[in-house]
Design a protein around this motif. Sequence first.
Motif, PDB file in Angstrom:
ATOM      1  N   ASN A 166      12.740 108.457-103.207  1.00 16.37           N
ATOM      2  CA  ASN A 166      13.913 107.621-102.987  1.00 16.37           C
ATOM      3  C   ASN A 166      14.735 107.332-104.234  1.00 16.37           C
ATOM      4  O   ASN A 166      15.870 106.891-104.130  1.00 16.37           O
ATOM      5  CB  ASN A 166      13.476 106.304-102.350  1.00 16.37           C
ATOM      6  CG  ASN A 166      12.816 106.550-101.011  1.00 16.37           C
ATOM      7  OD1 ASN A 166      13.357 107.222-100.169  1.00 16.37           O
ATOM      8  ND2 ASN A 166      11.617 106.029-100.851  1.00 16.37           N
ATOM      9  N   ALA A 167      14.194 107.500-105.392  1.00 14.48           N
ATOM     10  CA  ALA A 167      14.903 107.271-106.645  1.00 14.48           C
ATOM     11  C   ALA A 167      14.208 108.073-107.733  1.00 14.48           C
ATOM     12  O   ALA A 167      13.041 108.405-107.610  1.00 14.48           O
ATOM     13  CB  ALA A 167      14.900 105.783-107.002  1.00 14.48           C
ATOM     14  N   ALA A 168      14.928 108.351-108.782  1.00 14.65           N
ATOM     15  CA  ALA A 168      14.367 109.139-109.871  1.00 14.65           C
ATOM     16  C   ALA A 168      13.719 108.223-110.900  1.00 14.65           C
ATOM     17  O   ALA A 168      14.227 107.146-111.195  1.00 14.65           O
ATOM     18  CB  ALA A 168      15.467 109.957-110.526  1.00 14.65           C
ATOM     19  N   LEU A 169      12.606 108.670-111.441  1.00 23.48           N
ATOM     20  CA  LEU A 169      11.960 107.951-112.531  1.00 23.48           C
ATOM     21  C   LEU A 169      12.539 108.458-113.847  1.00 23.48           C
ATOM     22  O   LEU A 169      12.587 109.660-114.089  1.00 23.48           O
ATOM     23  CB  LEU A 169      10.450 108.179-112.527  1.00 23.48           C
ATOM     24  CG  LEU A 169       9.648 107.497-111.437  1.00 23.48           C
ATOM     25  CD1 LEU A 169       8.184 107.892-111.560  1.00 23.48           C
ATOM     26  CD2 LEU A 169       9.800 106.003-111.508  1.00 23.48           C
ATOM     27  N   HIS A 170      12.986 107.539-114.688  1.00 19.67           N
ATOM     28  CA  HIS A 170      13.473 107.907-116.007  1.00 19.67           C
ATOM     29  C   HIS A 170      12.287 108.405-116.823  1.00 19.67           C
ATOM     30  O   HIS A 170      11.145 108.002-116.596  1.00 19.67           O
ATOM     31  CB  HIS A 170      14.118 106.682-116.667  1.00 19.67           C
ATOM     32  CG  HIS A 170      14.850 107.000-117.911  1.00 19.67           C
ATOM     33  ND1 HIS A 170      14.224 107.039-119.133  1.00 19.67           N
ATOM     34  CD2 HIS A 170      16.153 107.292-118.131  1.00 19.67           C
ATOM     35  CE1 HIS A 170      15.114 107.343-120.059  1.00 19.67           C
ATOM     36  NE2 HIS A 170      16.298 107.499-119.482  1.00 19.67           N
TER      37      HIS A 170
END
Length: 91
Positions: free
Chosen positions: A19-23
């Motif tokens: 659902n979202a990218a990890l930095h």
Amino acid sequence: MTSRSYGSVVLATEAVIRNAALHQNVDINHIIQRTEGLTGAHVEQIFRLAVHAAMRRDILERDKFDTTEEQGEALEVCNRDFIDALSKLST
């Protein structure tokens, strides 16, 4: 570290990645250490709070609530978002 704690972090990480990218600055080992002994539900809540922190940070940085689909897909959850999430769960 128990395999249960590690497994909870892995499952929660997979959900965030979907659902979202990890930095790249996210320190998964630190998160695993800080969540030792917590239930899977707690770990999942930490990841949700981190995503919410990233969204809030993004809105404040852009000074705009509306977002495009591309901007939403480019959202990255950073290490500071996890630190914020962990502090909220600890209180």
